[in-house]
Scaffold this motif. Structure first.
Motif, PDB file in Angstrom:
ATOM      1  N   ILE A  24       0.727  -1.243  -0.125  1.00 32.78           N
ATOM      2  CA  ILE A  24      -0.004   0.023   0.063  1.00 32.78           C
ATOM      3  C   ILE A  24       1.040   1.237  -0.265  1.00 32.78           C
ATOM      4  N   ASP A  25       0.630   2.162  -0.912  1.00 33.49           N
ATOM      5  CA  ASP A  25       1.116   3.567  -1.103  1.00 33.49           C
ATOM      6  C   ASP A  25       2.797   3.088  -1.083  1.00 33.49           C
ATOM      7  N   ASN A  26       3.097   2.231  -1.870  1.00 36.62           N
ATOM      8  CA  ASN A  26       4.552   1.837  -1.839  1.00 36.62           C
ATOM      9  C   ASN A  26       5.317   1.869  -3.459  1.00 36.62           C
ATOM     10  N   VAL A  27       4.202   2.396  -4.112  1.00 41.05           N
ATOM     11  CA  VAL A  27       4.473   2.347  -5.807  1.00 41.05           C
ATOM     12  C   VAL A  27       4.646   3.727  -6.118  1.00 41.05           C
ATOM     13  N   ARG A  28       5.693   4.341  -7.023  1.00 43.25           N
ATOM     14  CA  ARG A  28       5.952   5.717  -7.163  1.00 43.25           C
ATOM     15  C   ARG A  28       6.174   5.704  -8.574  1.00 43.25           C
ATOM     16  N   GLU A  29       5.748   6.997  -9.095  1.00 41.07           N
ATOM     17  CA  GLU A  29       6.322   6.733 -10.733  1.00 41.07           C
ATOM     18  C   GLU A  29       7.663   7.037 -10.767  1.00 41.07           C
ATOM     19  N   HIS A  30       8.237   6.503 -11.878  1.00 37.40           N
ATOM     20  CA  HIS A  30       9.718   6.560 -12.018  1.00 37.40           C
ATOM     21  C   HIS A  30      10.521   5.755 -11.293  1.00 37.40           C
ATOM     22  N   ASP A  31       9.962   4.918 -10.370  1.00 38.45           N
ATOM     23  CA  ASP A  31      10.756   3.875  -9.476  1.00 38.45           C
ATOM     24  C   ASP A  31      10.949   2.784 -10.170  1.00 38.45           C
ATOM     25  N   THR A  32      11.898   1.990  -9.818  1.00 37.37           N
ATOM     26  CA  THR A  32      12.107   0.715 -10.379  1.00 37.37           C
ATOM     27  C   THR A  32      11.347  -0.208  -9.354  1.00 37.37           C
ATOM     28  N   GLN A  33      11.137  -1.531  -9.834  1.00 33.68           N
ATOM     29  CA  GLN A  33      10.487  -2.569  -8.928  1.00 33.68           C
ATOM     30  C   GLN A  33      11.266  -3.887  -9.159  1.00 33.68           C
ATOM     31  N   THR A  34      11.255  -4.741  -7.907  1.00 31.15           N
ATOM     32  CA  THR A  34      11.670  -5.895  -8.094  1.00 31.15           C
ATOM     33  C   THR A  34      10.737  -6.908  -7.941  1.00 31.15           C
ATOM     34  N   LEU A  35      10.683  -8.028  -8.594  1.00 30.21           N
ATOM     35  CA  LEU A  35       9.531  -8.774  -8.789  1.00 30.21           C
ATOM     36  C   LEU A  35      10.171 -10.349  -8.994  1.00 30.21           C
ATOM     37  N   ASP A  39       8.684 -18.932 -12.713  1.00 32.35           N
ATOM     38  CA  ASP A  39       9.407 -19.510 -13.862  1.00 32.35           C
ATOM     39  C   ASP A  39      10.522 -19.541 -14.445  1.00 32.35           C
ATOM     40  N   LEU A  40      11.130 -18.201 -13.857  1.00 29.12           N
ATOM     41  CA  LEU A  40      12.676 -17.901 -14.088  1.00 29.12           C
ATOM     42  C   LEU A  40      13.600 -18.188 -12.788  1.00 29.12           C
ATOM     43  N   TYR A  41      12.840 -18.896 -11.829  1.00 26.55           N
ATOM     44  CA  TYR A  41      13.613 -18.820 -10.643  1.00 26.55           C
ATOM     45  C   TYR A  41      14.710 -17.531 -10.295  1.00 26.55           C
ATOM     46  N   LYS A  42      14.131 -16.447 -10.444  1.00 29.71           N
ATOM     47  CA  LYS A  42      14.961 -15.272 -10.371  1.00 29.71           C
ATOM     48  C   LYS A  42      14.122 -14.029 -10.129  1.00 29.71           C
ATOM     49  N   ASN A  43      14.768 -13.063  -9.181  1.00 31.97           N
ATOM     50  CA  ASN A  43      14.081 -11.723  -9.257  1.00 31.97           C
ATOM     51  C   ASN A  43      14.458 -11.050 -10.633  1.00 31.97           C
ATOM     52  N   ILE A  44      13.335 -10.157 -10.907  1.00 29.93           N
ATOM     53  CA  ILE A  44      13.486  -9.411 -12.102  1.00 29.93           C
ATOM     54  C   ILE A  44      13.361  -7.838 -11.715  1.00 29.93           C
ATOM     55  N   VAL A  45      13.906  -7.154 -12.357  1.00 29.22           N
ATOM     56  CA  VAL A  45      13.887  -5.478 -12.148  1.00 29.22           C
ATOM     57  C   VAL A  45      12.989  -5.255 -13.209  1.00 29.22           C
ATOM     58  N   LEU A  46      11.964  -4.188 -12.930  1.00 28.50           N
ATOM     59  CA  LEU A  46      11.096  -3.679 -13.698  1.00 28.50           C
ATOM     60  C   LEU A  46      11.072  -2.244 -13.847  1.00 28.50           C
ATOM     61  N   ASP A  47      11.293  -1.449 -14.721  1.00 22.98           N
ATOM     62  CA  ASP A  47      11.506   0.019 -14.957  1.00 22.98           C
ATOM     63  C   ASP A  47      10.176   0.485 -15.004  1.00 22.98           C
ATOM     64  N   TYR A  48       9.880   1.665 -14.561  1.00 18.59           N
ATOM     65  CA  TYR A  48       8.432   2.289 -15.027  1.00 18.59           C
ATOM     66  C   TYR A  48       8.652   2.764 -16.126  1.00 18.59           C
ATOM     67  N   ASN A  49       7.341   2.753 -16.846  1.00 16.41           N
ATOM     68  CA  ASN A  49       7.212   2.758 -18.299  1.00 16.41           C
ATOM     69  C   ASN A  49       6.287   3.974 -18.597  1.00 16.41           C
ATOM     70  N   HIS A  50       5.069   3.777 -18.224  1.00 20.57           N
ATOM     71  CA  HIS A  50       4.156   5.109 -18.146  1.00 20.57           C
ATOM     72  C   HIS A  50       3.047   4.843 -17.373  1.00 20.57           C
TER      73      HIS A  50
END
Length: 186
Positions: A24-35, A39-50
């Motif tokens: 909750i309230d932990n997502v900001r525009e232009h932040d990166t997120q880790t998910l 299926d990949l057995y891995k953490n993936i970095v996501l970039d803010y797009n729009h």
């Protein structure tokens, strides 16, 4: 142990990645997120797009998978040695996790230019589109994932059969059709 992926050397800790909820309230525009992507057995970095409006004017933030450096081979990005990514960039080696030679890429070898160069020979689009890049749409107040595209392409090595062996299998479709008909009648 729990919270670790032990098919890598050294083992990879899953946390602090998210899986279905960003907080909750932990997502900001232009932040990166880790998910964490199971299926990949891995953490993936996501970039803010729009940001875009969904039904009833709900704001959603779109995050897309960061292809560089996390999909670069280990010679370009040394931390990827942990994932045995010694081949071409854009392809993740899951052999150690699956126990069979499986390699994962984005659809049509997007972000894997060494393989994408041969797409037309394999019946794939010779110019893969970035619209196929996996993404996650997140509602910023609740941190809930509203929509996601987890498009991945599984790849393995297939060796060609010598021509004289291929003739042995030319009637396989007919044999299977005959067996199906026999089972239906019985």
């Amino acid at each position: 142990g729990k919270g670790w992926i032990d098919c890598y050397d050294p083992p990879m800790q899953i946390s602090p990645a998210k899986d279905t909820f960003f907080g909750i309230d932990n997502v900001r525009e232009h932040d990166t997120q880790t998910l964490f992507v199971d299926d990949l057995y891995k953490n993936i970095v996501l970039d803010y797009n729009h940001t875009y409006k969904w039904e009833d004017n709900i704001d959603l933030y779109r995050y897309t998978v960061q292809s560089e450096p996390q999909y670069d081979n280990a010679s370009l990005w040394p931390p990827n040695a942990q994932y045995a990514m010694y081949g071409v960039s854009g392809v993740q080696n899951l052999t150690g996790c699956k126990g069979i030679p499986i390699f994962v890429s984005f659809p049509e070898f997007l972000a894997a230019p060494d393989f994408a160069a041969n797409n037309s020979k394999m019946g794939l689009d010779p110019n893969p589109s970035w619209k196929h890049l996996p993404y996650v749409d997140v509602e910023p107040r609740t941190g809930a994932i509203y929509n996601a595209n987890k498009s991945l392409q599984l790849n393995t090595f297939i060796h060609s059969l010598p021509f004289n062996y291929s003739r042995r299998y030319e009637n396989v479709s007919q044999i299977n059709a005959d067996r199906t008909e026999e089972n239906r009648v019985a």
